[in-house]
Design an enzyme around this catalytic site. Structure first.
Site, mmCIF file in Angstrom:
data_model
loop_
_atom_site.group_PDB
_atom_site.id
_atom_site.type_symbol
_atom_site.label_atom_id
_atom_site.label_comp_id
_atom_site.label_asym_id
_atom_site.label_seq_id
_atom_site.Cartn_x
_atom_site.Cartn_y
_atom_site.Cartn_z
ATOM 1 N N SER B 20 42.351 16.129 34.819
ATOM 2 C CA SER B 20 41.747 16.470 33.535
ATOM 3 C C SER B 20 42.171 17.868 33.088
ATOM 4 O O SER B 20 42.163 18.812 33.871
ATOM 5 C CB SER B 20 40.230 16.408 33.661
ATOM 6 O OG SER B 20 39.644 16.803 32.442
ATOM 7 N N ALA B 69 42.038 29.893 32.182
ATOM 8 C CA ALA B 69 40.664 30.062 31.701
ATOM 9 C C ALA B 69 40.651 29.593 30.254
ATOM 10 O O ALA B 69 40.442 30.365 29.319
ATOM 11 C CB ALA B 69 40.220 31.517 31.818
ATOM 12 N N CYS B 129 33.776 23.334 36.149
ATOM 13 C CA CYS B 129 34.715 24.225 35.468
ATOM 14 C C CYS B 129 34.269 25.663 35.682
ATOM 15 O O CYS B 129 33.139 26.024 35.333
ATOM 16 C CB CYS B 129 34.769 23.938 33.975
ATOM 17 S SG CYS B 129 35.819 25.131 33.119
ATOM 18 N N THR B 192 39.537 23.605 40.184
ATOM 19 C CA THR B 192 40.288 24.837 40.498
ATOM 20 C C THR B 192 39.448 25.823 41.303
ATOM 21 O O THR B 192 38.221 25.773 41.292
ATOM 22 C CB THR B 192 40.754 25.515 39.223
ATOM 23 O OG1 THR B 192 39.610 25.738 38.390
ATOM 24 C CG2 THR B 192 41.773 24.674 38.481
ATOM 25 N N GLY B 264 48.026 17.297 38.502
ATOM 26 C CA GLY B 264 47.438 18.227 37.539
ATOM 27 C C GLY B 264 48.444 19.224 37.004
ATOM 28 O O GLY B 264 49.323 18.893 36.223
#
Lengths: 256, 302
Positions: B20, B69, B129, B192, B264
């Site tokens: 994603s 970010a 996230c 992450t 990814g």
């Protein structure tokens, strides 16, 4: 159609300290437009991402691209060592390019500052207009200046005053006393902001090429956005993607 | 040779999907790869309303990987359902929608709307996230909060739900067990890893957000370890991800216990990575006479 493929190095030269001139044989040249860019991949696996570098020139038979870049880090330092016959992976062609129709037949300023000078060269070749070309440099290392002289009147500004007008490209415009209907520009953000203001005051169109840190280069990661005046068509917020919706925007459309 | 896998009742033609946020909704990489080849496309996270995301710079390269970010910039669920789902429906691949929110209600609004779209096979719930200040990771770093949001979403969801877990926790198996106990149908891991980069010449943070999520090949051993540990701790299937660049990486995750894998950040490096991974898995299966891909899942134990 975008692709990642191998290009063959035709030549490389250092034009000025840290500024390199690389010709690459690639099928991407067939459809490359002024103001577009390619992603160039370092071979070193610790530096993974493609480096976005603008297209400086396309050769006559559209089989090769010229990129002129500044060594800014590990990736570009590696590229500076490429020799004739070496192969390098590239991604392209990327971005929208400069709109040639906007300035066709009109008085145009073509403006490049620093490492923003190179993409203006192919534009100056292809744009059918009355062209005044303003090039801004830090010092007397006037890379690519001679290449431009075939395509229009060239005005130089240097920060140290060693050549042309002392100052920046805006100072060179003031010194020339010229006016334009349309501006095309690439360069550092302070220069682009000054051009946006100038275009607004004069009520003329200005097309500026932006840069930002990028990852994918194809519009997927949303890393390289610029604030836009209107809600943009893709994200439905005020953030256009520089890599795909740009890198060229009409100055009044972006909040820089 | 059979490369099919079953993910919480959903059959994928092969175990390879997209991470994603690295693949948009497939439009951009559809120029490079045939989306029909993929096991599933996992979309960029979508919220109930458009999110502008973080200021730039949003990305920075680091040794063997990158930091991002982005801040979950997205056009909101309504635009997404009008534009992105019809695009993906044209392809013979499973659609998995990643859902984000700032509150439980935000998530539920998106989950309810997606419940009316039978073309969406599964929902992946982003509770991990690291780049948004409210919601998201706030739900993914405490087991009780994760249990709570998972059970609430499960009550509303018409599709199987995948909880995407954060590696930024002391014990990922505790989070995995909480999600499973609350009714999660599958898990995705890892999201992450929070990192930072400083530009020493400008003496500034490389990212406007100061911190970002690290991805890329440098994080792969951490991800493989977490997938292995989680596979020992829960019975629900795991989608393994974190630095997958090629088929060898993907097979490592399968052997560690993942039922499926996601490519990814490496899509940015090699836009053909997904299809190359699929081909490479098939070559591996031929080489070692593996009849069914499922024979590889969790095949490495002691």
């Amino acid at each position: 159609m975008k692709e990642k493929s191998m290009a063959c190095v035709l030549s490389q030269a250092e034009l000025a300290p840290g500024i390199f001139d690389l010709w690459l044989q690639t099928g991407m040249a067939a459809n490359a437009k002024p103001g577009q860019f390619i992603g160039v991949y370092p071979k070193n696996a610790s530096t993974l991402l493609p480096r976005p570098i603008s297209i400086c020139e396309v050769n006559e038979d559209k089989t090769a691209l010229r990129i002129v870049y500044r060594v800014a880090g590990a990736g570009t330092a590696e590229f500076s060592g490429l020799k004739e016959g070496d192969r390098v992976a590239i991604l392209g062609t990327l971005g929208n390019g400069f709109p040639l129709e906007a300035g066709k037949g009109k008085k145009c300023f073509l403006m490049g500052g620093g490492i923003g000078v190179p993409p203006i060269l192919q534009l100056s070749k292809e744009l059918a207009a009355e062209k005044s070309i303003f090039l801004g440099y830090r010092d007397g290392a006037l890379f690519l200046k001679e290449d431009f002289e075939k395509y229009g009147n060239v005005f130089v500004a240097t920060e140290d005053g060693s050549n042309g007008t002392k100052g920046n490209v805006m100072d060179a415009i003031a010194a020339s006393g010229l006016e334009a209907d349309v501006i095309y520009a690439c360069g550092p953000m302070p220069m682009l902001r000054a051009i946006k203001r100038y275009a607004q005051e004069k009520g003329i169109q200005a097309y500026i090429s932006l840069e930002e840190h990028m990852a994918c280069g194809v519009g997927a990661c949303l890393g390289c956005v610029v604030k836009t005046k209107e809600v943009d068509h893709h994200s439905h917020v005020h953030n256009a993607r520089i890599c795909t919706d740009g890198p060229v925007f009409e100055a009044k459309e972006v909040e820089i | 040779m059979n490369t099919e896998v079953n993910l919480a009742g959903i059959t994928l033609k092969n175990p390879v999907m997209t991470g994603s946020g690295t693949f948009g909704s497939g439009m951009e990489y559809g120029e490079f790869v045939d989306l029909n080849c993929l096991g599933a496309v996992v979309t960029k996270g979508v919220a109930n309303v458009p999110w502008p995301g973080n200021p730039t710079p949003r990305v920075a390269e680091v040794y063997g990987g990158m930091l991002n970010a982005i801040g979950l910039q997205n056009p909101g669920i309504d635009v997404f359902m009008e534009r992105d789902i019809p695009f993906l429906k044209q392809y013979d691949t499973k659609i998995i929608v990643n859902v984000c929110g700032k509150s439980v209600e935000d998530y539920l609004e998106v989950v309810d709307k997606l419940g009316e779209e039978p073309a969406v096979a599964m929902l992946e719930i982003n509770v991990s996230c690291p780049n948004v200040k409210e919601g998201a990771i706030a739900f993914g770093q405490k087991a009780d909060a994760l249990y709570n949001i998972t059970s609430q979403i499960k009550k509303h969801a018409k599709q199987p739900i995948i909880m995407k877990l954060s590696p930024n926790v002391t014990d990922i198996t505790e989070m995995a067990r909480a999600a499973e106990a609350a009714g999660a149908d599958a898990l995705s891991l890892i999201n992450t890893i929070t990192g930072m980069k400083i530009d020493i010449h400008r003496r500034k943070f490389a990212l406007a957000n100061k911190t970002g999520g690290m991805s890329g090949p440098a994080i792969k051993p951490i991800a493989v370890r977490m997938v292995y540990q989680t596979a020992q701790a829960v019975k629900i299937p795991i989608i393994g991800m974190g630095g997958i660049a090629d088929a060898e990486d993907a097979i490592e995750f399968l052997l560690a216990g993942a039922t499926a894998v996601s490519v990814g950040a490496m899509n940015f490096v090699n836009p053909y990575a997904t299809v190359e991974v699929i081909k490479g898995i098939e070559d591996y299966m031929s080489k070692y006479n593996v009849e069914k891909l499922t024979d590889l899942i969790g095949a490495v134990r002691e």
